[in-house]
Scaffold this motif. Structure first.
Motif, PDB file in Angstrom:
ATOM      1  N   GLY A 152      53.784  11.671 -29.980  1.00 39.13           N
ATOM      2  CA  GLY A 152      53.891  11.939 -31.410  1.00 39.13           C
ATOM      3  C   GLY A 152      53.475  10.684 -32.162  1.00 39.13           C
ATOM      4  N   ASP A 153      54.345  10.224 -33.074  1.00 40.75           N
ATOM      5  CA  ASP A 153      53.961   9.044 -33.833  1.00 40.75           C
ATOM      6  C   ASP A 153      54.724   7.807 -33.402  1.00 40.75           C
ATOM      7  OD1 ASP A 153      56.407   9.709 -34.708  1.00 40.75           O
ATOM      8  OD2 ASP A 153      55.882   9.923 -36.836  1.00 40.75           O
ATOM      9  N   ARG A 154      55.330   7.847 -32.209  1.00 40.13           N
ATOM     10  CA  ARG A 154      56.030   6.639 -31.738  1.00 40.13           C
ATOM     11  C   ARG A 154      55.513   6.258 -30.363  1.00 40.13           C
ATOM     12  NH1 ARG A 154      61.288   8.586 -28.955  1.00 40.13           N
ATOM     13  NH2 ARG A 154      60.645  10.659 -28.356  1.00 40.13           N
ATOM     14  N   ILE A 155      55.733   5.004 -29.993  1.00 36.27           N
ATOM     15  CA  ILE A 155      55.360   4.614 -28.634  1.00 36.27           C
ATOM     16  C   ILE A 155      56.610   4.617 -27.770  1.00 36.27           C
ATOM     17  CG2 ILE A 155      53.234   3.348 -29.088  1.00 36.27           C
ATOM     18  CD1 ILE A 155      54.869   0.768 -29.086  1.00 36.27           C
ATOM     19  N   VAL A 156      56.423   5.064 -26.524  1.00 38.46           N
ATOM     20  CA  VAL A 156      57.544   5.171 -25.591  1.00 38.46           C
ATOM     21  C   VAL A 156      57.127   4.585 -24.248  1.00 38.46           C
ATOM     22  CG1 VAL A 156      58.500   7.260 -26.645  1.00 38.46           C
ATOM     23  CG2 VAL A 156      56.794   7.467 -24.809  1.00 38.46           C
ATOM     24  N   THR A 157      58.129   4.147 -23.489  1.00 45.40           N
ATOM     25  CA  THR A 157      57.865   3.840 -22.083  1.00 45.40           C
ATOM     26  C   THR A 157      58.000   5.165 -21.340  1.00 45.40           C
ATOM     27  OG1 THR A 157      60.166   3.124 -21.972  1.00 45.40           O
ATOM     28  CG2 THR A 157      58.508   1.411 -22.084  1.00 45.40           C
ATOM     29  N   SER A 158      56.890   5.653 -20.804  1.00 42.59           N
ATOM     30  CA  SER A 158      56.865   7.028 -20.304  1.00 42.59           C
ATOM     31  C   SER A 158      57.700   7.197 -19.041  1.00 42.59           C
ATOM     32  CB  SER A 158      55.426   7.488 -20.072  1.00 42.59           C
ATOM     33  OG  SER A 158      54.767   6.655 -19.147  1.00 42.59           O
ATOM     34  N   CYS A 159      58.150   6.095 -18.428  1.00 43.31           N
ATOM     35  CA  CYS A 159      59.043   6.217 -17.263  1.00 43.31           C
ATOM     36  C   CYS A 159      60.440   6.646 -17.701  1.00 43.31           C
ATOM     37  CB  CYS A 159      59.089   4.911 -16.477  1.00 43.31           C
ATOM     38  SG  CYS A 159      59.923   3.543 -17.308  1.00 43.31           S
ATOM     39  N   LEU A 160      60.762   6.495 -18.994  1.00 43.28           N
ATOM     40  CA  LEU A 160      62.092   6.860 -19.491  1.00 43.28           C
ATOM     41  C   LEU A 160      62.076   8.177 -20.266  1.00 43.28           C
ATOM     42  CD1 LEU A 160      63.635   3.436 -20.613  1.00 43.28           C
ATOM     43  CD2 LEU A 160      63.786   4.606 -18.405  1.00 43.28           C
ATOM     44  N   VAL A 161      60.957   8.861 -20.255  1.00 37.59           N
ATOM     45  CA  VAL A 161      60.846  10.167 -20.913  1.00 37.59           C
ATOM     46  C   VAL A 161      60.628  11.203 -19.818  1.00 37.59           C
ATOM     47  CG1 VAL A 161      59.442  11.544 -22.505  1.00 37.59           C
ATOM     48  CG2 VAL A 161      59.846   9.115 -22.980  1.00 37.59           C
ATOM     49  N   LEU A 162      61.264  12.342 -19.945  1.00 35.51           N
ATOM     50  CA  LEU A 162      61.023  13.393 -18.956  1.00 35.51           C
ATOM     51  C   LEU A 162      59.726  14.129 -19.279  1.00 35.51           C
ATOM     52  CD1 LEU A 162      64.635  14.810 -18.570  1.00 35.51           C
ATOM     53  CD2 LEU A 162      63.343  13.468 -16.879  1.00 35.51           C
ATOM     54  N   GLY A 163      59.082  14.600 -18.242  1.00 35.68           N
ATOM     55  CA  GLY A 163      57.843  15.351 -18.440  1.00 35.68           C
ATOM     56  C   GLY A 163      58.047  16.559 -19.324  1.00 35.68           C
ATOM     57  N   VAL A 164      59.205  17.213 -19.192  1.00 34.10           N
ATOM     58  CA  VAL A 164      59.446  18.435 -19.974  1.00 34.10           C
ATOM     59  C   VAL A 164      59.549  18.120 -21.474  1.00 34.10           C
ATOM     60  CG1 VAL A 164      60.537  19.715 -18.097  1.00 34.10           C
ATOM     61  CG2 VAL A 164      61.940  18.228 -19.550  1.00 34.10           C
ATOM     62  N   GLU A 165      59.882  16.858 -21.804  1.00 39.89           N
ATOM     63  CA  GLU A 165      59.973  16.485 -23.222  1.00 39.89           C
ATOM     64  C   GLU A 165      58.607  16.432 -23.893  1.00 39.89           C
ATOM     65  OE1 GLU A 165      63.045  13.373 -24.331  1.00 39.89           O
ATOM     66  OE2 GLU A 165      62.891  13.008 -22.176  1.00 39.89           O
ATOM     67  N   ALA A 166      57.554  16.496 -23.104  1.00 37.73           N
ATOM     68  CA  ALA A 166      56.204  16.457 -23.683  1.00 37.73           C
ATOM     69  C   ALA A 166      55.825  17.805 -24.294  1.00 37.73           C
ATOM     70  CB  ALA A 166      55.190  16.065 -22.612  1.00 37.73           C
ATOM     71  N   ALA A 167      56.594  18.848 -24.019  1.00 37.87           N
ATOM     72  CA  ALA A 167      56.235  20.184 -24.489  1.00 37.87           C
ATOM     73  C   ALA A 167      56.055  20.197 -26.008  1.00 37.87           C
ATOM     74  CB  ALA A 167      57.310  21.185 -24.076  1.00 37.87           C
ATOM     75  N   GLY A 168      54.910  20.664 -26.452  1.00 38.98           N
ATOM     76  CA  GLY A 168      54.646  20.783 -27.881  1.00 38.98           C
ATOM     77  C   GLY A 168      54.309  19.476 -28.563  1.00 38.98           C
ATOM     78  N   GLU A 169      54.285  18.366 -27.822  1.00 42.18           N
ATOM     79  CA  GLU A 169      53.997  17.058 -28.406  1.00 42.18           C
ATOM     80  C   GLU A 169      52.509  16.722 -28.288  1.00 42.18           C
ATOM     81  OE1 GLU A 169      55.878  14.932 -29.935  1.00 42.18           O
ATOM     82  OE2 GLU A 169      57.962  15.459 -29.469  1.00 42.18           O
ATOM     83  N   SER A 170      52.163  15.592 -28.896  1.00 47.56           N
ATOM     84  CA  SER A 170      50.812  15.080 -28.738  1.00 47.56           C
ATOM     85  C   SER A 170      50.919  13.672 -28.151  1.00 47.56           C
ATOM     86  CB  SER A 170      50.106  15.044 -30.094  1.00 47.56           C
ATOM     87  OG  SER A 170      48.833  14.456 -29.931  1.00 47.56           O
ATOM     88  N   ILE A 171      50.220  13.450 -27.048  1.00 47.16           N
ATOM     89  CA  ILE A 171      50.345  12.191 -26.299  1.00 47.16           C
ATOM     90  C   ILE A 171      49.001  11.474 -26.295  1.00 47.16           C
ATOM     91  CG2 ILE A 171      50.762  11.238 -23.983  1.00 47.16           C
ATOM     92  CD1 ILE A 171      52.535  13.806 -23.552  1.00 47.16           C
ATOM     93  N   THR A 172      49.060  10.160 -26.486  1.00 44.42           N
ATOM     94  CA  THR A 172      47.852   9.360 -26.309  1.00 44.42           C
ATOM     95  C   THR A 172      48.085   8.356 -25.197  1.00 44.42           C
ATOM     96  OG1 THR A 172      47.381   9.520 -28.679  1.00 44.42           O
ATOM     97  CG2 THR A 172      46.146   7.865 -27.437  1.00 44.42           C
ATOM     98  N   THR A 173      47.155   8.330 -24.238  1.00 43.18           N
ATOM     99  CA  THR A 173      47.208   7.339 -23.157  1.00 43.18           C
ATOM    100  C   THR A 173      45.984   6.440 -23.279  1.00 43.18           C
ATOM    101  OG1 THR A 173      45.862   8.574 -21.572  1.00 43.18           O
ATOM    102  CG2 THR A 173      48.208   9.135 -21.681  1.00 43.18           C
ATOM    103  N   VAL A 174      45.922   5.443 -22.415  1.00 39.60           N
ATOM    104  CA  VAL A 174      44.799   4.505 -22.471  1.00 39.60           C
ATOM    105  C   VAL A 174      43.458   5.224 -22.315  1.00 39.60           C
ATOM    106  CG1 VAL A 174      44.794   3.951 -19.987  1.00 39.60           C
ATOM    107  CG2 VAL A 174      44.003   2.240 -21.655  1.00 39.60           C
ATOM    108  N   GLU A 175      43.471   6.338 -21.577  1.00 39.69           N
ATOM    109  CA  GLU A 175      42.216   7.067 -21.383  1.00 39.69           C
ATOM    110  C   GLU A 175      41.720   7.680 -22.694  1.00 39.69           C
ATOM    111  OE1 GLU A 175      44.898   7.431 -19.372  1.00 39.69           O
ATOM    112  OE2 GLU A 175      44.273   7.438 -17.259  1.00 39.69           O
ATOM    113  N   GLY A 176      42.606   7.774 -23.711  1.00 39.51           N
ATOM    114  CA  GLY A 176      42.215   8.402 -24.963  1.00 39.51           C
ATOM    115  C   GLY A 176      41.849   7.423 -26.062  1.00 39.51           C
ATOM    116  N   LEU A 177      41.803   6.130 -25.747  1.00 39.80           N
ATOM    117  CA  LEU A 177      41.541   5.142 -26.804  1.00 39.80           C
ATOM    118  C   LEU A 177      40.075   5.071 -27.201  1.00 39.80           C
ATOM    119  CD1 LEU A 177      43.685   1.932 -26.147  1.00 39.80           C
ATOM    120  CD2 LEU A 177      43.896   3.573 -28.020  1.00 39.80           C
ATOM    121  N   ALA A 178      39.198   5.085 -26.226  1.00 46.37           N
ATOM    122  CA  ALA A 178      37.770   4.944 -26.525  1.00 46.37           C
ATOM    123  C   ALA A 178      37.237   6.231 -27.135  1.00 46.37           C
ATOM    124  CB  ALA A 178      37.003   4.611 -25.248  1.00 46.37           C
TER     125      ALA A 178
END
Lengths: 161, 732, 82
Positions: free
Chosen positions: A56-82
């Motif tokens: 969403g609009d915050r940065i998180v350490t993804s090791c402390l977020v559950l995969g199921v919490e990604a439902a309906g969210e928008s995620i940006t990873t390093v692969e999406g920067l360029a």
């Protein structure tokens, strides 16, 4: 093994669907299920910042977020920067300033720095260091990382007034 | 100082692997995915010292999703006296084997006992917890002085001197006569705590033991050939049966030379018939891999009225951890290595204790001993009313100075580094206010040679492929490519470096000992010279001449000329491709001197130290890529500051590490440090065609002492224990 | 004749002698000459943890390293680094 859950989410502006166990972290899901291994694991307990992603609009350490919490969210990873084959100004600045040595912490720093520049278009050295203190680098002593982030700020947002 | 002018060397090109590493495409060990791959977990000892009475793996083996379980009993016995030569220090096979999976006794909390491979890492961890181990706990011993005391618990029955694995002694001149000449004598004893290299990427290994007997290992290692040879020795198979593919490596600093997981993954794979991946947790890294030794060092130095050191004595006890090999040898050899001292006695003790088996960490052994020497010299300078750099200059080692261990220095940059420190803007700037202090210190590291290989293949478009075996931890692809480009008259970008597996390049030693740019650089240089000779022969054939000149990338004879690219396009028609290899095992290693100036401010209420300003100075010989030389200096300095101020293994009395996470083992963050100024000194090494010395390590030697000296100026206290954290500073 | 320096802890085998001049064209030949004078000493000099330094440089050739009449030979702790 438990029953898997279907998760629909958006990763790097593309709709993504995956199956995961409820106990799996977002980091595991990104790396082992979706195949986006650019996000790295350094500690598994939220202290090194290597697995930093934008959720969403915050940065998180993804090791402390559950995969199921990604439902309906928008995620940006390093692969999406360029943008296609054009590097993000932060990525280019990291290369021009030799701001990486081994490179394992770099994806997390890039995501964190991108968020910093959206909040503070012209961060001071102190603001930059404070913001990036969630990310550990053991190779560089941070000097060249801080310089790269500040150079990218000027590249993206122009010189501070 | 360096005066030769170069086209490529000394410039700052973008590193060849840069785009992959900023876009997330670079593949590190944990990123590897293979078909049918399964995942492992390692069960570790909760006891620091205990006899293993029984291991029952039956419940784990029966757990759904489990493919294989291994213990030490699955591995071949290690003959008691077999030594494994890794080309950079030999290891007893029994120690290596015993550390990988314990048999008989566990020697530290975290010692691996068994491993499981299962459908995923969660199932593997659950199954590992079902393995039943009966222990008979034994008393443990955690520090060198305690382990050397009479009646201490003994770790190994086969060491002749209790827990002392090795005694080192160097003598030169007449110590008593030397101290008799001294007018000022200072003696101090300082302790350092166990610290970890702290690389961000945990150890990992994936192995596949094929039905034809071939073993393929993908891992994060500083040396693919060392990982191959060590794994082959532990598995008791010929080295040619093992192929190691080095993945990208997320930091090492000496800690990724040893193998931990590789043979275990291989044995699990043999049992399971599938590729097995093992990845350590952060706690596993802290408790199951090699930190650097804690130590006690006593140093006594005497100086005459002229400020000349007349005698120096050192006593060093280093904690090896569970198995011998505490790096006390280099600690002893470097303790007075920066100085010309006529009368010396150095005694060192390698002491086993119930902590993880120690490993190399950036100039291993040297920061511990330099802490004592450089703080004692600071105290002497104060007593003499001398500037601390001036005292060092009066005693600085130079070409011809004999070290206590015997050899004399060739050209060395000690005076040049001290002069650069003295002339630096930092040293000549005032301190900002009260409770502030400035400290200086210098340090030495030998650097290393060791074998390296490289192949260069000329492409028809005038570029050159570089095939090499040195894992790239901090930009070595580029520092090597730049040396090829310099010889060939090309741009750094015209060289395409690839790091290949152990089947695909000649033997290459570890990326360690600050040796890669020196030694692999020499192999690349030599291969490039052969390319030039072969290209000249092609031009001679085309032009029907005997002699062809080559300069700045242009071949010429009798007024005719080809650029490198023009001639490269004609190779097919003049005899076929040009592909040249070279292997070196060089002498000519040039040691490096580093210095540090640091300003700190101490809060008298809380004992918290703020680092205000830092300048790192180092003799690089020749900086091939100055930005990555600066990076090494900045990184080593940051690690040294963390070591000095914060980092420490907190062991409880039972020998359990109580701070095995990054939250509690606190390494410096961006907020803890200022910019790190750098001054690269270039006193060329006569043993390398471009003058390279190697820059990876010496920079971590001065910080402990420089911080201690700065804290003294800020607080008036000479502290005798590292880390110099708030509790130490406030005397709590 | 080349000069061989005995490590401090090996001087028990030499009656306290710190150095010796012996003939030979390689380190190996020097050690054979020393062994003849101090039987049993070579196993204390040729150990895995000791490197051989000839004329102030650690030699990768070990006992095969050539020596000159004015050469200095030392046995020092074998190290590499991190």
């Amino acid at each position: 093994m438990s029953v898997k859950v279907q998760v629909q989410t958006t990763i790097n502006n593309e709709p993504v669907e995956f199956l995961c166990e409820p106990r799996q972290s977002l980091l595991e899901c990104l790396r082992d299920i979706v195949g986006l291994t650019g996000t790295k694991e350094g500690c598994g307990d939220g202290n090194c910042g290597s697995c930093t992603v934008k959720l969403g609009d915050r940065i998180v350490t993804s090791c402390l977020v559950l995969g199921v919490e990604a439902a309906g969210e928008s995620i940006t990873t390093v692969e999406g920067l360029a943008h296609g084959s054009t590097l993000h100004p932060l990525q280019k600045a990291f290369l021009d300033h030799a701001a990486l040595q081994c490179g394992i912490c770099t994806p997390g720093f890039l995501i964190a720095a991108d968020a910093l520049l959206q909040k503070h278009p012209h961060p001071t050295e102190e603001q930059t260091r404070f913001w990036l203190s969630n990310n550990l680098c053991r190779c560089t002593g941070y000097d060249k990382i801080v310089r790269a982030v500040q150079a990218a700020a000027i590249e993206i947002n122009g010189a501070a007034q | 100082m360096s005066t030769t002018t170069y086209n490529v060397i000394g410039t700052r090109p973008v590193r060849h692997d840069g785009a992959d590493k900023v876009t997330g495409r670079a593949l590190y060990g944990a990123d590897l995915q293979l078909a049918r791959m399964i995942h492992g977990a390692v069960l570790r000892s909760p006891h620091a010292h205990a006899r293993i009475l029984r291991i029952d793996t039956s419940k784990a083996e029966a757990f759904p999703g489990v493919f294989a379980v291994v213990t030490a009993a699955d591995f071949p016995e290690a003959p008691a006296d077999k030594i494994v030569d890794f080309g950079e220090g030999d290891t007893m096979l029994s120690s290596l084997r015993g550390n990988i999976l314990a048999s008989g006794k566990v020697l530290y909390s975290g010692h691996a006992v068994a491993a499981v491979a299962a459908v995923n890492a969660h199932v593997a961890a659950e199954a590992a917890a079902l393995i039943e181990v009966d222990y008979e706990p034994l008393p443990c011993v955690l520090t060198a002085p305690e382990a050397m005391a009479p009646g201490a618990p003994i770790l190994h029955d086969d060491l002749p001197n209790g827990n002392v694995a090795e005694l080192i002694r160097y003598e030169m001149g007449d110590l008593d006569a030397g101290f008799a000449e001294a007018t000022v004598i200072v003696e101090r004893e300082l302790d350092t705590a166990t610290v970890h290299q702290g690389y961000i990427e945990p150890q990992n290994a994936t192995a596949f033991w094929s039905s034809d007997g071939r073993i393929h290992i993908w891992c994060s290692t500083q040396g693919s050939f060392v990982a191959r040879d060590a794994s082959a020795a532990v598995l008791d198979v010929p080295v040619s049966q093992v192929k190691v593919t080095p993945m990208e490596i997320g930091g090492g600093f000496g800690g990724k030379i040893n193998v931990y997981l590789e043979p275990v993954a291989a044995m699990l794979s043999k049992k399971a018939g599938r590729p097995v991946k093992l990845v350590m947790s952060r706690r596993d890294v802290f408790t199951g891999t090699g930190p650097t030794p804690g130590s006690r060092v006593r140093v006594k130095i005497g100086v005459n009225d002229a400020g000349k050191i007349t005698a120096a004595q050192a006593w060093l006890a280093y904690e090896a951890g569970a198995y011998p090999g505490a790096m006390v040898g280099p600690g002893a050899m470097t303790v007075f290595a920066c100085y010309d001292i006529p009368n010396v006695l150095i005694e060192g003790f390698d002491v086993v204790v119930n902590k993880p088996s120690t490993a190399a960490y950036r100039a291993p052994g040297a920061p511990n001993s330099a802490l004592a020497t450089e703080t004692v010299l600071d105290e002497i300078a104060e007593k003499l009313g001398l500037d601390p750099l001036e005292l060092r200059l009066r005693n600085a080692a130079q070409e011809g100075t004999r070290r206590a261990d015997g050899p004399r220095y060739k050209r060395i940059g000690c005076i040049e580094v001290l002069e650069a420190m003295k002339a630096s803007p930092h040293y000549n700037a005032p301190l900002p206010g009260p409770n502030c202090g400035r400290g200086v210190a210098i340090g030495f590291w030998f650097n290393a040679g060791l074998p390296s290989s490289a192949t260069l293949s000329v492409n028809a478009d005038g570029t050159v492929n570089l095939i090499e075996g040195s894992t790239d931890i901090g930009g070595s692809r580029t520092s090597l490519s730049m040396q090829a480009a310099e010889v060939l008259g090309l741009r750094a970008e015209d060289i395409h470096p690839t790091i290949v597996d152990t089947d695909s390049v000649g033997y290459t030693g570890v990326t360690g000992g600050s040796r890669t740019t020196f030694s692999t650089g020499l192999a690349v240089h030599d291969a490039a010279q052969i390319v030039v000779e072969q290209m000249k022969a092609r031009a001679a054939r085309l032009w029907a001449v005997d002699e062809v000149a080559f300069s700045n990338g242009v071949f010429s004879a009798n007024g005719q000329s080809f650029t490198f690219a023009e001639l490269a396009a004609q190779l097919g028609a003049t005899g076929g491709p040009v592909s040249c290899s070279a292997t070196v095992n060089p002498k000519g290693v040039g040691g490096s001197i580093a210095g540090l100036i640091i300003d700190v401010k101490v809060d008298p209420e809380t004992g918290k130290t703020d680092v205000l300003r830092v300048t790192s100075v180092q003799d690089a010989g020749k900086a091939i890529h100055p930005a990555y030389v600066e990076g090494q200096m900045q990184g080593g300095t940051a690690q040294g500051i963390g070591w000095a101020l914060n980092e420490e293994y907190f062991m409880d009395t039972a020998g359990d590490m109580r701070n095995g996470s990054y939250l509690d083992y606190r390494m410096p963050t961006a907020l803890d440090l200022p910019m790190i100024e750098t001054i690269i000194v270039e006193v060329p090494n006569p043993g390398h065609p471009f003058g390279v010395r190697g820059v990876g390590e010496a920079n971590i030697v001065p910080p402990l002492a420089a911080v201690a000296n700065a804290l003294y100026r800020a607080t008036g206290k000479r502290l005798n224990r590292v880390p110099m954290n708030p509790a130490t500073i406030l005397g709590l | 004749m080349a000069t061989v320096f005995f490590p401090t802890l090996v001087r028990q085998q030499t009656g306290g002698l710190a150095q010796i001049e012996v003939p030979g064209a390689t380190v190996g030949e020097l050690i054979i000459a020393i062994e003849a004078r101090f039987p049993g000493i070579s196993k204390h000099l040729l150990r895995p943890n000791l490197a051989i330094s000839v004329d102030d440089e650690v030699t990768p050739l070990g006992v095969l390293e050539p020596v000159r009449p004015d050469s200095e030979v030392h046995f020092i702790a074998a190290i590499s680094g991190g």
